[in-house]
Design a protein around this motif. Structure first.
Motif, mmCIF file in Angstrom:
data_model
loop_
_atom_site.group_PDB
_atom_site.id
_atom_site.type_symbol
_atom_site.label_atom_id
_atom_site.label_comp_id
_atom_site.label_asym_id
_atom_site.label_seq_id
_atom_site.Cartn_x
_atom_site.Cartn_y
_atom_site.Cartn_z
ATOM 1 N N ASN A 41 0.842 -1.145 -0.021
ATOM 2 C CA ASN A 41 0.018 0.012 0.020
ATOM 3 C C ASN A 41 0.760 1.276 -0.074
ATOM 4 O O ASN A 41 0.307 2.532 0.045
ATOM 5 C CB ASN A 41 -1.084 -0.043 0.976
ATOM 6 N N TYR A 42 1.962 1.186 -0.129
ATOM 7 C CA TYR A 42 3.073 2.393 0.106
ATOM 8 C C TYR A 42 4.408 2.057 -0.511
ATOM 9 O O TYR A 42 4.610 2.867 -1.685
ATOM 10 C CB TYR A 42 2.923 2.969 1.591
ATOM 11 N N LEU A 43 5.042 1.376 -0.022
ATOM 12 C CA LEU A 43 6.463 1.395 -0.573
ATOM 13 C C LEU A 43 6.917 1.015 -1.981
ATOM 14 O O LEU A 43 7.625 1.388 -2.512
ATOM 15 C CB LEU A 43 7.278 0.427 0.511
ATOM 16 N N LYS A 44 6.126 0.016 -2.612
ATOM 17 C CA LYS A 44 6.296 -0.466 -3.758
ATOM 18 C C LYS A 44 5.862 0.407 -5.040
ATOM 19 O O LYS A 44 6.350 0.381 -5.948
ATOM 20 C CB LYS A 44 5.627 -1.821 -3.949
ATOM 21 N N ASN A 45 5.079 1.557 -4.471
ATOM 22 C CA ASN A 45 4.623 2.597 -5.526
ATOM 23 C C ASN A 45 5.433 3.795 -5.193
ATOM 24 O O ASN A 45 4.962 4.735 -6.097
ATOM 25 C CB ASN A 45 3.179 2.831 -5.404
ATOM 26 N N LEU A 46 6.570 4.047 -4.344
ATOM 27 C CA LEU A 46 7.336 5.108 -4.387
ATOM 28 C C LEU A 46 8.010 5.311 -5.794
ATOM 29 O O LEU A 46 8.615 4.492 -6.084
ATOM 30 C CB LEU A 46 8.012 5.230 -3.136
ATOM 31 N N PHE A 48 11.112 6.227 -5.395
ATOM 32 C CA PHE A 48 12.400 5.522 -4.913
ATOM 33 C C PHE A 48 12.077 4.160 -4.751
ATOM 34 O O PHE A 48 11.238 3.544 -4.208
ATOM 35 C CB PHE A 48 12.772 6.097 -3.683
ATOM 36 N N ARG A 49 13.088 3.297 -5.246
ATOM 37 C CA ARG A 49 13.064 2.001 -5.341
ATOM 38 C C ARG A 49 13.554 1.406 -4.075
ATOM 39 O O ARG A 49 14.621 1.242 -3.584
ATOM 40 C CB ARG A 49 13.894 1.120 -6.647
ATOM 41 N N PHE A 50 12.602 0.567 -3.434
ATOM 42 C CA PHE A 50 12.885 -0.197 -2.031
ATOM 43 C C PHE A 50 12.984 -1.609 -2.491
ATOM 44 O O PHE A 50 12.038 -2.197 -3.426
ATOM 45 C CB PHE A 50 11.623 -0.012 -1.080
ATOM 46 N N LEU A 51 13.848 -2.494 -1.676
ATOM 47 C CA LEU A 51 13.836 -3.857 -1.676
ATOM 48 C C LEU A 51 13.558 -4.369 -0.472
ATOM 49 O O LEU A 51 13.624 -3.715 0.440
ATOM 50 C CB LEU A 51 15.519 -4.205 -1.995
ATOM 51 N N ARG A 52 12.728 -5.417 -0.655
ATOM 52 C CA ARG A 52 12.203 -6.088 0.466
ATOM 53 C C ARG A 52 13.213 -7.081 1.044
ATOM 54 O O ARG A 52 13.781 -7.743 0.287
ATOM 55 C CB ARG A 52 11.074 -6.809 -0.012
ATOM 56 N N PHE A 59 22.725 -9.324 8.355
ATOM 57 C CA PHE A 59 21.173 -9.135 8.888
ATOM 58 C C PHE A 59 20.618 -9.166 7.386
ATOM 59 O O PHE A 59 20.985 -9.127 6.463
ATOM 60 C CB PHE A 59 21.042 -7.771 9.419
ATOM 61 N N ILE A 60 19.188 -9.207 7.619
ATOM 62 C CA ILE A 60 18.193 -8.997 6.547
ATOM 63 C C ILE A 60 17.285 -8.044 7.173
ATOM 64 O O ILE A 60 16.778 -8.042 7.845
ATOM 65 C CB ILE A 60 17.424 -10.347 6.413
ATOM 66 N N VAL A 61 17.359 -6.930 6.344
ATOM 67 C CA VAL A 61 16.622 -5.767 6.683
ATOM 68 C C VAL A 61 15.277 -5.858 5.850
ATOM 69 O O VAL A 61 15.138 -6.373 4.744
ATOM 70 C CB VAL A 61 17.286 -4.558 6.463
ATOM 71 N N ASP A 62 14.120 -5.285 6.687
ATOM 72 C CA ASP A 62 12.911 -5.654 6.212
ATOM 73 C C ASP A 62 12.711 -4.705 4.684
ATOM 74 O O ASP A 62 12.207 -5.155 3.921
ATOM 75 C CB ASP A 62 11.675 -4.964 6.998
ATOM 76 N N PHE A 63 13.177 -3.375 4.747
ATOM 77 C CA PHE A 63 13.002 -2.641 3.487
ATOM 78 C C PHE A 63 14.422 -1.850 3.429
ATOM 79 O O PHE A 63 14.793 -1.269 4.269
ATOM 80 C CB PHE A 63 11.789 -1.933 3.526
ATOM 81 N N TYR A 64 14.699 -1.826 2.199
ATOM 82 C CA TYR A 64 16.002 -0.881 1.969
ATOM 83 C C TYR A 64 15.842 -0.124 0.652
ATOM 84 O O TYR A 64 15.682 -0.789 -0.352
ATOM 85 C CB TYR A 64 17.255 -1.939 1.879
ATOM 86 N N CYS A 65 16.440 0.980 0.561
ATOM 87 C CA CYS A 65 16.488 1.853 -0.561
ATOM 88 C C CYS A 65 18.040 2.345 -0.674
ATOM 89 O O CYS A 65 18.222 3.222 0.130
ATOM 90 C CB CYS A 65 15.381 3.166 -0.295
ATOM 91 N N ALA A 66 18.637 1.878 -1.658
ATOM 92 C CA ALA A 66 19.812 2.303 -1.943
ATOM 93 C C ALA A 66 20.180 3.738 -2.342
ATOM 94 O O ALA A 66 21.054 4.438 -1.920
ATOM 95 C CB ALA A 66 20.600 1.343 -3.070
ATOM 96 N N ASN A 67 19.340 4.375 -2.989
ATOM 97 C CA ASN A 67 19.274 5.672 -3.481
ATOM 98 C C ASN A 67 19.308 6.688 -2.210
ATOM 99 O O ASN A 67 19.738 7.679 -2.152
ATOM 100 C CB ASN A 67 18.321 6.311 -4.441
ATOM 101 N N LEU A 68 18.335 6.201 -1.145
ATOM 102 C CA LEU A 68 18.287 7.001 -0.224
ATOM 103 C C LEU A 68 19.109 6.744 1.179
ATOM 104 O O LEU A 68 19.022 7.238 2.135
ATOM 105 C CB LEU A 68 16.712 7.151 0.407
ATOM 106 N N LYS A 69 19.797 5.534 0.856
ATOM 107 C CA LYS A 69 20.658 4.942 2.068
ATOM 108 C C LYS A 69 19.815 4.606 3.141
ATOM 109 O O LYS A 69 20.037 5.106 4.362
ATOM 110 C CB LYS A 69 21.785 5.721 2.164
ATOM 111 N N LEU A 70 18.514 4.355 3.083
ATOM 112 C CA LEU A 70 17.405 4.185 4.180
ATOM 113 C C LEU A 70 16.987 2.755 4.287
ATOM 114 O O LEU A 70 16.868 1.851 3.364
ATOM 115 C CB LEU A 70 16.248 4.851 3.625
#
Length: 130
Positions: A41-46, A48-52, A59-70
């Protein structure tokens, strides 16, 4: 030392443990309800590309955006024990050591205050991207 040798480095110079790939795939297929809601409902449509379920370090993080280092983490009940809090603090410190911004929400936050969670993420994105 030998632990570091088993990590591969990506284009973003983040250590990557290939032994976590299968587990990350399993987690993607079986996302917790709060993670699924935030993703669908939110991240996949931003813009900025987020990975699940992205492996970073050991570690395995829930969501990661390389462009934002977030990194965005959605925490369930196991994170609220003393042991869970200590582990999360150590994990966050390691991730921040790679100059990543880590933000955390509880499952309850995502499920019951979804608009507020999205607004907080927007604020972090706006600040990080400016």
């Amino acid at each position: 030392m030998s632990r570091q040798k088993s990590l591969l480095h990506s284009d973003f110079h983040l250590p990557y443990n290939p032994k976590l790939v299968e587990r990350a795939k399993e987690l993607r297929k079986n996302m917790a309800p709060a993670e699924k809601k935030l993703w669908n409902n939110y991240l996949k449509n931003l813009k900025f590309r987020f990975l699940r379920q992205r492996p970073i370090h050991n570690f395995i993080v829930d969501f990661y955006c390389a462009n934002l280092k977030l990194v965005i983490e959605v925490d369930g009940d196991s994170h609220f024990t003393d042991e869970g809090k200590d582990y999360d603090a150590e994990r966050t410190a390691i991730l921040e050591g790679y100059r990543l911004k880590v933000i955390r929400f509880t499952n309850d936050d995502v499920l019951n205050n979804f608009e507020g969670v999205c607004q907080q993420i927007e604020e972090v994105i706006t600040f990080t991207n400016s």
